[in-house]
Design a protein around this motif. Structure first.
Motif, PDB file in Angstrom:
ATOM      1  N   VAL A   1       0.883  -1.180   0.000  1.00 38.63           N
ATOM      2  CA  VAL A   1       0.000   0.000   0.000  1.00 38.63           C
ATOM      3  C   VAL A   1       0.921   1.231   0.000  1.00 38.63           C
ATOM      4  N   PRO A   2       1.084   1.923  -1.152  1.00 42.36           N
ATOM      5  CA  PRO A   2       2.033   3.057  -1.219  1.00 42.36           C
ATOM      6  C   PRO A   2       1.617   4.220  -0.321  1.00 42.36           C
ATOM      7  N   ASP A   3       0.298   4.565  -0.316  1.00 44.68           N
ATOM      8  CA  ASP A   3      -0.177   5.684   0.496  1.00 44.68           C
ATOM      9  C   ASP A   3      -1.573   5.324   0.998  1.00 44.68           C
ATOM     10  N   ALA A   4      -1.650   4.965   2.271  1.00 46.08           N
ATOM     11  CA  ALA A   4      -2.911   4.498   2.827  1.00 46.08           C
ATOM     12  C   ALA A   4      -3.984   5.577   2.804  1.00 46.08           C
ATOM     13  N   THR A   5      -3.595   6.868   2.854  1.00 47.86           N
ATOM     14  CA  THR A   5      -4.607   7.932   2.860  1.00 47.86           C
ATOM     15  C   THR A   5      -5.287   8.037   1.518  1.00 47.86           C
ATOM     16  N   GLN A   6      -4.673   7.498   0.472  1.00 49.58           N
ATOM     17  CA  GLN A   6      -5.248   7.574  -0.857  1.00 49.58           C
ATOM     18  C   GLN A   6      -5.894   6.253  -1.273  1.00 49.58           C
ATOM     19  N   ASP A   7      -5.893   5.263  -0.367  1.00 49.27           N
ATOM     20  CA  ASP A   7      -6.459   3.938  -0.692  1.00 49.27           C
ATOM     21  C   ASP A   7      -7.836   3.840  -0.067  1.00 49.27           C
ATOM     22  N   LYS A   8      -8.841   3.523  -0.914  1.00 50.69           N
ATOM     23  CA  LYS A   8     -10.226   3.496  -0.440  1.00 50.69           C
ATOM     24  C   LYS A   8     -10.451   2.465   0.662  1.00 50.69           C
ATOM     25  N   HIS A   9      -9.613   1.391   0.711  1.00 53.60           N
ATOM     26  CA  HIS A   9      -9.788   0.364   1.738  1.00 53.60           C
ATOM     27  C   HIS A   9      -9.246   0.797   3.096  1.00 53.60           C
ATOM     28  N   PHE A  10      -8.307   1.750   3.097  1.00 57.73           N
ATOM     29  CA  PHE A  10      -7.615   2.066   4.339  1.00 57.73           C
ATOM     30  C   PHE A  10      -7.682   3.537   4.759  1.00 57.73           C
TER      31      PHE A  10
END
Length: 507
Positions: free
Chosen positions: A86-95
């Protein structure tokens, strides 16, 4: 995505196979430290995903020991085979809304390698975490993180194997203890004295009956102390037999006198057999000592009675012979018949004396229990200066009291007739006696030579009827006679079972 490969319905059953609750994961701490350094990340974790939580067996850069499963990144990482990034969790809809992203430790970058066991079950992941977004891992970091995940599983499966081995050892030890307890319980209920010895002969166990019989204190007869329980005269023989069995593996059996707790010595029967492993090596000896003193005394008493009865029977033969001789002197006209009758009675007496019970001072000189032995006594009067005139050849079968009497009468009659009318009536005459044993019967051939030509009797006399009675009725055999120019030729066929009880038992 549905529950992935290795996520069993009952994760507790999967994780229960590993020894995860005992601590001692120093090697895993070293792995997380190396993983953090390799991937230039502030946090590295070995995460085990359970049904409701994830807990960290080893951690670098993080103080908490566990978090709820619903915020676990590793629960996603373990669904695949490859490293989950996960490169950037703030930009991942799951996280983006994950509590570990919006709050401490403020995860931005995550990379996790699944922890897959040899059975395909997935326990969790080895992960690295950064609080700054990152493009990913280099090829070297990916390769290193994958190898480190495999090392984590090698450590966990090693503990699993060690646990299984330890559990098996405990089961084996318990089985041995149970077996030993069962053996001792069974041994203590047996009427015999039971003992065991190591392969080198060291006696390490005696049952309660042994100590009850000997009165020895517990443990005092271990090792070589047992030999002191036997009569001094029997100890050398016992040691010789025991050493032979230890050297060869042959069963051990001996009769010896053992000291009873009352102070006297009693006859006992000692026996032992080796117990071998799958390769045939002796691992233990199990033996027994059985008190046979009463049986031996009973046998000795019976022998005394049998000897006394036999002696009285022999005296009866002598009395009868004496009465016949007295009658012949008073009535000279019956002397010839009386002499024949007395000779037959004497033959019966010799047969009885040959097969009767004997003590150590009355054993026959030779041939005891064999056909030639009794015939040698019957034919003793027909020896001359050149030796025996009736020559034996062939086999020498076993006989006993069931056949001795009819055989004695038969061959006494043959020898008497040969001395009166046949080969033994002239100095050059001889008789050849050939014996052959078959599967079911014994053949005996009587061949006279060197005497006058044989002449058939004009009528059947008492002697002929006596021979037929002896062979056909008493022994169940058959007889054939030929009157040849060179002398009488007679053949007998007697069932082997009629010769002795031993032969009957083999038939």
């Amino acid at each position: 995505m549905a529950e992935g490969r290795g996520l069993e319905t009952d994760r507790a059953a999967l994780l229960a196979r590993y020894d995860l609750d005992t601590g001692g994961f120093a090697t895993l701490d070293q792995i997380t430290a190396f993983a953090a350094a390799l991937c230039d990340a502030p946090i590295a974790l070995v995460s085990i995903v359970e049904e409701d939580r994830q807990r960290f067996l080893a951690r670098t850069g993080l103080d908490v020991e566990e978090t709820p499963r619903d915020v676990s990144f590793c629960a996603h990482a373990m669904l695949g085979d490859a490293i989950f990034v996960v490169p950037d969790a703030t930009q991942d809809k799951h996280f983006a809304d994950n509590g570990l992203v919006t709050g401490a430790p403020f995860i931005r970058f995550y990379a996790g390698a699944p922890l897959i066991d040899s059975d395909g079950g997935t326990l969790g992941a080895l992960c690295v975490i950064d609080d700054r977004p990152r493009a990913g891992l280099s090829d070297l970091q990916r390769q290193g993180l994958t190898l480190l995940a495999r090392q984590v599983m090698a450590e966990l499966e090693g503990r699993r194997r060690d646990r299984a081995v330890s559990a098996q050892q405990e089961r084996d030890a318990q089985a041995v203890a149970d077996s030993d307890r069962l053996f001792r319980t069974l041994a203590d209920t047996m009427p015999q004295m039971v003992w065991s010895a190591l392969p080198d002969g060291y006696n390490d166990y005696f049952n309660a009956r042994w100590y009850e019989f000997t009165g020895a204190a517990q443990g005092t007869t271990d090792g070589e102390g047992w030999s002191a329980m036997f009569h001094p005269e029997d100890q050398p023989r016992a040691w010789e037999r025991w050493h032979h069995s230890l050297a060869t593996g042959d069963p051990y059996e001996i009769e010896y006198r053992m000291r009873h707790h009352g102070g006297d010595y009693r006859w006992t029967l000692g026996r032992a057999l080796p117990i071998r492993d799958a390769e045939g090596a002796i691992v233990r000896w199990i033996g027994t000592c059985t008190d046979i003193n009463d049986q031996i005394a009973m046998v000795e008493e019976r022998e005394v009675i049998a000897h006394e009865l036999s002696h009285r029977i022999k005296n009866i033969f002598s009395v009868i012979s004496g009465l016949i001789g007295l009658s012949a002197r008073e009535h000279p006209e019956i002397r010839a018949a009386a002499d024949d009758l007395r000779d037959r009675i004497m033959a019966l007496g010799r047969a009885h004396d040959f097969v009767r019970p004997h003590g150590p001072n009355s054993q026959p000189d030779h041939g005891e229990g064999r056909l030639w032995g009794i015939l040698d006594q019957i034919f003793a009067p027909y020896r001359d200066a050149q030796g025996a005139r009736i020559v034996f050849s062939g086999e020498n079968p076993v006989i006993d009291d069931r056949s001795a009497t009819p055989l004695a009468l038969l061959f006494h009659e043959l020898a008497t007739n040969a001395a009166k009318y046949g080969a033994l009536s002239v100095p050059a005459g001889r008789v050849h006696l050939q014996v052959e044993s078959g599967d079911a019967e014994i053949r005996i051939d009587w061949r006279e030579e060197g005497g006058p030509p044989a002449v058939p009797a004009t009528r059947e006399g008492f002697g002929s009827r006596l021979m037929q009675l002896s062979i056909e009725r008493q022994l169940g055999g058959r007889i054939k006679r030929d009157w040849l120019p060179e002398g009488l030729s007679l053949s007998l066929w007697i069932p082997a079972s009629s010769m002795s009880r031993a032969s009957a038992g083999k038939a």
